[in-house]
Write a protein that holds these residues in place. Structure first.
Motif, short mmCIF file in Angstrom:
data_model
loop_
_atom_site.label_atom_id
_atom_site.label_comp_id
_atom_site.label_asym_id
_atom_site.label_seq_id
_atom_site.Cartn_x
_atom_site.Cartn_y
_atom_site.Cartn_z
N ILE A 148 0.92 -1.34 -0.02
CA ILE A 148 0.10 0.24 -0.03
C ILE A 148 0.80 1.18 -0.01
CG2 ILE A 148 -1.55 1.34 1.37
CD1 ILE A 148 -2.90 -1.46 2.40
N TRP A 149 1.89 1.29 0.97
CA TRP A 149 2.52 2.68 1.04
C TRP A 149 3.65 2.65 -0.03
CZ3 TRP A 149 2.28 1.09 6.87
CH2 TRP A 149 0.94 1.80 7.22
N GLY A 150 3.82 1.69 -0.63
CA GLY A 150 4.63 1.72 -1.88
C GLY A 150 4.14 2.18 -3.23
N MET A 151 2.93 2.61 -3.07
CA MET A 151 2.14 3.12 -4.37
C MET A 151 2.67 4.63 -4.27
SD MET A 151 -1.72 1.85 -3.53
CE MET A 151 -2.03 -0.05 -3.57
N ASN A 152 2.56 5.09 -5.49
CA ASN A 152 2.79 6.48 -5.96
C ASN A 152 1.68 7.42 -6.54
OD1 ASN A 152 5.66 5.96 -5.82
ND2 ASN A 152 5.52 4.83 -7.74
N PHE A 153 0.51 7.03 -5.96
CA PHE A 153 -0.40 8.17 -6.03
C PHE A 153 -0.33 9.70 -5.35
CE2 PHE A 153 -2.72 3.89 -6.12
CZ PHE A 153 -3.22 4.03 -7.39
N LYS A 154 -0.72 10.39 -6.14
CA LYS A 154 -0.46 11.93 -5.73
C LYS A 154 -1.36 12.18 -4.46
CE LYS A 154 -0.87 16.41 -7.55
NZ LYS A 154 -1.36 17.52 -8.57
N ASN A 155 -2.22 11.71 -4.20
CA ASN A 155 -3.20 12.26 -2.96
C ASN A 155 -3.07 10.74 -2.07
OD1 ASN A 155 -4.09 14.71 -3.83
ND2 ASN A 155 -5.82 13.39 -5.23
N MET A 156 -2.14 10.97 -1.14
CA MET A 156 -1.79 9.85 -0.23
C MET A 156 -1.56 10.54 1.23
SD MET A 156 0.49 6.94 -1.87
CE MET A 156 0.32 5.84 -0.59
N PRO A 157 -2.68 10.74 2.03
CA PRO A 157 -2.56 11.64 3.21
C PRO A 157 -1.37 11.02 4.11
CG PRO A 157 -4.39 10.01 3.41
CD PRO A 157 -3.76 9.95 1.87
N GLU A 158 -0.83 9.61 4.16
CA GLU A 158 0.07 9.33 4.98
C GLU A 158 1.36 10.16 4.87
OE1 GLU A 158 -1.84 7.33 3.19
OE2 GLU A 158 -2.95 5.81 4.14
N LEU A 159 1.47 10.48 3.48
CA LEU A 159 2.72 11.05 3.23
C LEU A 159 3.11 12.44 3.75
CD1 LEU A 159 2.80 10.60 -0.88
CD2 LEU A 159 4.13 9.14 0.89
N ASP A 160 2.07 12.97 4.19
CA ASP A 160 2.08 14.24 5.14
C ASP A 160 2.40 14.10 6.54
OD1 ASP A 160 2.18 15.77 2.71
OD2 ASP A 160 -0.20 15.58 2.50
N TRP A 161 2.14 13.04 7.14
CA TRP A 161 2.14 12.73 8.51
C TRP A 161 3.62 12.96 9.12
CZ3 TRP A 161 -0.92 7.56 9.16
CH2 TRP A 161 -2.24 7.69 9.23
N LYS A 162 4.01 13.63 9.99
CA LYS A 162 5.42 13.87 10.63
C LYS A 162 6.03 12.55 11.11
CE LYS A 162 7.67 16.84 13.54
NZ LYS A 162 7.63 18.20 14.47
N LEU A 163 5.20 11.74 11.71
CA LEU A 163 5.65 10.49 12.35
C LEU A 163 5.12 9.24 11.57
CD1 LEU A 163 5.03 11.59 16.30
CD2 LEU A 163 7.33 11.50 14.79
N GLY A 164 4.82 9.54 10.34
CA GLY A 164 4.26 8.38 9.48
C GLY A 164 5.13 7.26 9.50
N TYR A 165 6.41 7.40 9.30
CA TYR A 165 7.11 6.23 9.31
C TYR A 165 7.28 5.37 10.42
CZ TYR A 165 11.77 3.52 8.50
OH TYR A 165 12.57 2.44 8.54
N LEU A 166 7.40 6.10 11.88
CA LEU A 166 7.18 5.46 12.95
C LEU A 166 5.87 4.83 13.09
CD1 LEU A 166 8.41 5.05 16.02
CD2 LEU A 166 7.51 7.27 16.65
N TYR A 167 4.70 5.57 12.80
CA TYR A 167 3.63 4.76 12.82
C TYR A 167 3.41 3.43 12.01
CZ TYR A 167 1.72 9.23 15.09
OH TYR A 167 1.65 10.18 15.60
#
Length: 311
Positions: free
Chosen positions: A256-275
């Protein structure tokens, strides 16, 4: 070479086909075919018939030595038995006595009749076979220990080799047994009541019993190897399945997170990688605990504490 018994009968021993053999055999068609067989054929066969005087004749050939690893390498001898004499062609007694026993010529000519003398010769052949079967027994015991202690994947080849060797000794023993039965068929009580016949047929029966026993041992080893191979295959498939299921959440979330869609809200999360790391770890752990509670992991994820056949 001619051996004369103290009882008057003779054993004519020839290394190869010779013209004087024609004077010994009956002039009927079957016996002439035997002479042709001596010249051309290299197989075991057996015939019983009567000569022109009504006396019984037993004629044929026996393979008495054969290489288990290459069965095209063998030695055959031919025999022609009459009431007061018998003839052998191509028999090398040194091949069956070797370093184990003394030459048996004197044992043969000490018998009362030519038929009993030939039975002693069959007995010496069986003794030679028993030497080989004893060697086979040692190899089987070593193979059994190998199965018990090591259980490595090359055992199937070793079992196959022992089975081929057993077949070799069985193929050699059966014609000798058939020849002894032909002698019984031809002479009935006249020969079956003699101690020589009883002793040699008992030896043959003992050999056949040993072959039957070792055949059972080899079949058991083959069945055991089949069971172990099937178990190993099942364990491998089960292990691969368990690991696939355990890491399914990680693979799914990674996809899922390997997709390259333009609108992916997780990309703007500050702690997304940790989550994402926490979510992947917790989901993987949850799947593992669920499989463990169901009892589906068994011993797959445990280390081997000791050597067992089904580890």
């Amino acid at each position: 070479m001619e051996h004369t018994s103290v009882y008057g009968w003779k054993w004519h021993q020839h290394d190869c086909h010779k013209e004087e053999m024609h004077d010994f055999i009956s002039p009927n068609k079957g016996c002439k075919q035997w002479l042709q067989h001596v010249k051309e054929n290299k197989t075991s066969y057996l015939r019983i018939e009567k000569d022109k005087d009504g006396d019984l004749i037993i004629r044929g050939s026996l393979i008495y030595k054969q290489n288990p690893e290459n069965q095209s390498e063998f030695e055959v001898f031919y025999f022609y038995i009459r009431k007061n004499s018998f003839m052998t062609v191509g028999l090398d007694l040194s091949l069956i006595t070797g370093d184990y026993r003394d030459p048996c010529e004197h044992l043969i000519i000490e018998e009362k009749t030519s038929v009993e003398g030939f039975l002693v010769l069959l007995g010496e052949l069986i003794n030679h076979f028993l030497d080989g079967i004893d060697d086979l027994e040692l190899k089987l015991k070593e193979l059994q220990r190998d199965v018990q202690q090591n259980n490595h994947t090359t055992l199937l080849n070793s079992i196959y080799d022992r089975r081929i060797e057993l077949i070799n000794w069985s193929d050699l023993t059966l014609p000798v047994h058939e020849t002894a039965m032909a002698i019984k068929e031809a002479y009935l009580d006249e020969i079956t009541e003699t101690n020589t016949f009883k002793r040699i047929t008992t030896r043959i029966d003992r050999t056949i019993t040993l072959l039957s026993h070792y055949r059972g041992d080899i079949d058991t080893l083959l069945n055991l190897e089949d069971v172990l191979s099937a178990h190993r295959g099942n364990e491998i498939m089960k292990t691969l399945t368990v690991f696939t299921v355990i890491f399914t959440p990680a693979m799914g979330l990674g996809a899922i997170w390997g997709m390259n869609f333009k609108n992916m809200p997780e990309l703007d999360w500050k702690l997304g990688y940790l989550y994402s790391m926490i979510l992947i770890t917790l989901s993987t752990l949850a799947v593992y605990l669920w499989l463990r509670m169901k009892g589906w992991t068994g011993d797959l994820l445990r280390g081997k504490k000791n050597h067992k056949h089904f580890d």
